[in-house]
Design a protein around this motif. Structure first.
Motif, mmCIF file in Angstrom:
data_model
loop_
_atom_site.group_PDB
_atom_site.id
_atom_site.type_symbol
_atom_site.label_atom_id
_atom_site.label_comp_id
_atom_site.label_asym_id
_atom_site.label_seq_id
_atom_site.Cartn_x
_atom_site.Cartn_y
_atom_site.Cartn_z
ATOM 1 N N LEU A 50 0.746 -1.271 0.011
ATOM 2 C CA LEU A 50 -0.103 0.015 -0.216
ATOM 3 C C LEU A 50 0.904 1.270 0.214
ATOM 4 O O LEU A 50 1.955 1.219 1.006
ATOM 5 C CB LEU A 50 -1.011 -0.077 1.255
ATOM 6 C CG LEU A 50 -2.139 1.008 1.324
ATOM 7 C CD1 LEU A 50 -2.985 0.764 0.127
ATOM 8 C CD2 LEU A 50 -2.814 1.057 2.598
ATOM 9 N N SER A 51 0.731 2.307 -0.907
ATOM 10 C CA SER A 51 1.517 3.386 -1.089
ATOM 11 C C SER A 51 0.650 4.529 -1.191
ATOM 12 O O SER A 51 -0.446 4.247 -1.886
ATOM 13 C CB SER A 51 2.724 3.300 -2.328
ATOM 14 O OG SER A 51 1.976 3.015 -3.473
ATOM 15 N N ALA A 52 1.070 5.756 -0.694
ATOM 16 C CA ALA A 52 0.384 6.881 -1.124
ATOM 17 C C ALA A 52 1.226 8.086 -1.447
ATOM 18 O O ALA A 52 2.436 8.086 -1.335
ATOM 19 C CB ALA A 52 -0.179 7.245 0.323
ATOM 20 N N ASP A 53 0.571 8.798 -2.388
ATOM 21 C CA ASP A 53 1.415 10.069 -3.034
ATOM 22 C C ASP A 53 0.490 11.070 -2.842
ATOM 23 O O ASP A 53 -0.676 11.104 -3.259
ATOM 24 C CB ASP A 53 1.536 9.586 -4.348
ATOM 25 C CG ASP A 53 2.378 10.585 -5.337
ATOM 26 O OD1 ASP A 53 3.134 11.131 -4.287
ATOM 27 O OD2 ASP A 53 2.428 10.702 -6.354
ATOM 28 N N ASN A 54 1.086 12.380 -2.237
ATOM 29 C CA ASN A 54 0.555 13.633 -2.093
ATOM 30 C C ASN A 54 1.207 14.510 -2.915
ATOM 31 O O ASN A 54 2.408 14.732 -2.842
ATOM 32 C CB ASN A 54 0.604 14.144 -0.812
ATOM 33 C CG ASN A 54 -0.424 12.915 0.359
ATOM 34 O OD1 ASN A 54 -1.530 12.487 -0.319
ATOM 35 N ND2 ASN A 54 -0.028 13.051 1.405
ATOM 36 N N THR A 55 0.653 15.154 -4.100
ATOM 37 C CA THR A 55 0.984 16.109 -5.072
ATOM 38 C C THR A 55 0.146 17.184 -4.906
ATOM 39 O O THR A 55 -0.797 17.194 -5.278
ATOM 40 C CB THR A 55 1.423 15.540 -6.432
ATOM 41 O OG1 THR A 55 0.342 15.219 -6.807
ATOM 42 C CG2 THR A 55 2.498 14.593 -6.106
ATOM 43 N N ASP A 56 0.508 18.667 -4.841
ATOM 44 C CA ASP A 56 -0.411 19.607 -4.673
ATOM 45 C C ASP A 56 -1.464 19.604 -3.955
ATOM 46 O O ASP A 56 -1.150 19.370 -2.614
ATOM 47 C CB ASP A 56 -0.638 19.886 -6.424
ATOM 48 C CG ASP A 56 0.560 20.409 -7.166
ATOM 49 O OD1 ASP A 56 1.562 20.879 -6.684
ATOM 50 O OD2 ASP A 56 0.366 20.079 -8.263
ATOM 51 N N GLN A 57 -2.623 19.528 -4.531
ATOM 52 C CA GLN A 57 -3.740 19.541 -3.813
ATOM 53 C C GLN A 57 -4.447 17.993 -3.741
ATOM 54 O O GLN A 57 -5.584 17.723 -3.438
ATOM 55 C CB GLN A 57 -4.802 20.525 -4.221
ATOM 56 C CG GLN A 57 -4.588 21.835 -3.950
ATOM 57 C CD GLN A 57 -4.778 22.420 -2.595
ATOM 58 O OE1 GLN A 57 -5.727 21.845 -2.190
ATOM 59 N NE2 GLN A 57 -3.825 22.945 -2.043
ATOM 60 N N LYS A 58 -3.762 17.111 -4.614
ATOM 61 C CA LYS A 58 -4.271 15.675 -4.737
ATOM 62 C C LYS A 58 -3.686 14.700 -4.221
ATOM 63 O O LYS A 58 -2.391 14.786 -3.892
ATOM 64 C CB LYS A 58 -4.046 15.364 -6.571
ATOM 65 C CG LYS A 58 -4.928 16.493 -7.161
ATOM 66 C CD LYS A 58 -4.843 16.003 -8.806
ATOM 67 C CE LYS A 58 -5.512 17.030 -9.497
ATOM 68 N NZ LYS A 58 -5.121 16.633 -11.204
#
Length: 105
Positions: free
Chosen positions: A27-35
């Motif tokens: 399970l991986s999460a990615d946060n870029t800008d507002q998404k």
């Protein structure tokens, strides 16, 4: 019905925990800008490899158990029974050491 659902949920949670522990799931999460995005990955090759290892372990355990019991397998036992079944009844009665009267005494 409620108990059945509880058992199913517990089993699924156990499989999920085992899968994360063994590396089957990621399970991986990615946060870029507002998404933000989340990725769930299943490693099918790892699952297959672990399944083969489990089969080999079970077969080795079965072989060790057969040796400990005396080496007699299910096939050997069924052949012995089948051999007795092929023998005619008269041969079985002729080979008995006692007659009916001797046995009753």
């Amino acid at each position: 019905m409620r108990a059945f659902l509880i058992v199913v949920v517990v089993l699924l949670a156990g499989i999920a925990a085992l899968g994360f522990y063994r590396g089957w799931f990621h399970l991986s999460a990615d946060n870029t800008d507002q998404k933000s995005s989340t990725t769930f990955t299943v490693d099918q090759n790892k699952i297959s490899a672990d399944g083969e290892k489990a089969k080999e372990s079970v077969q080795e355990f079965g072989d060790k158990t057969k040796e400990a019991v005396g080496g007699s397998t299910e096939k050997d036992a069924s052949e012995e029974v089948r051999g007795d079944a092929d023998r005619p009844v008269s041969a079985a009665t002729e080979s008995s050491p006692q007659t009916k009267e001797e046995f009753q005494e």
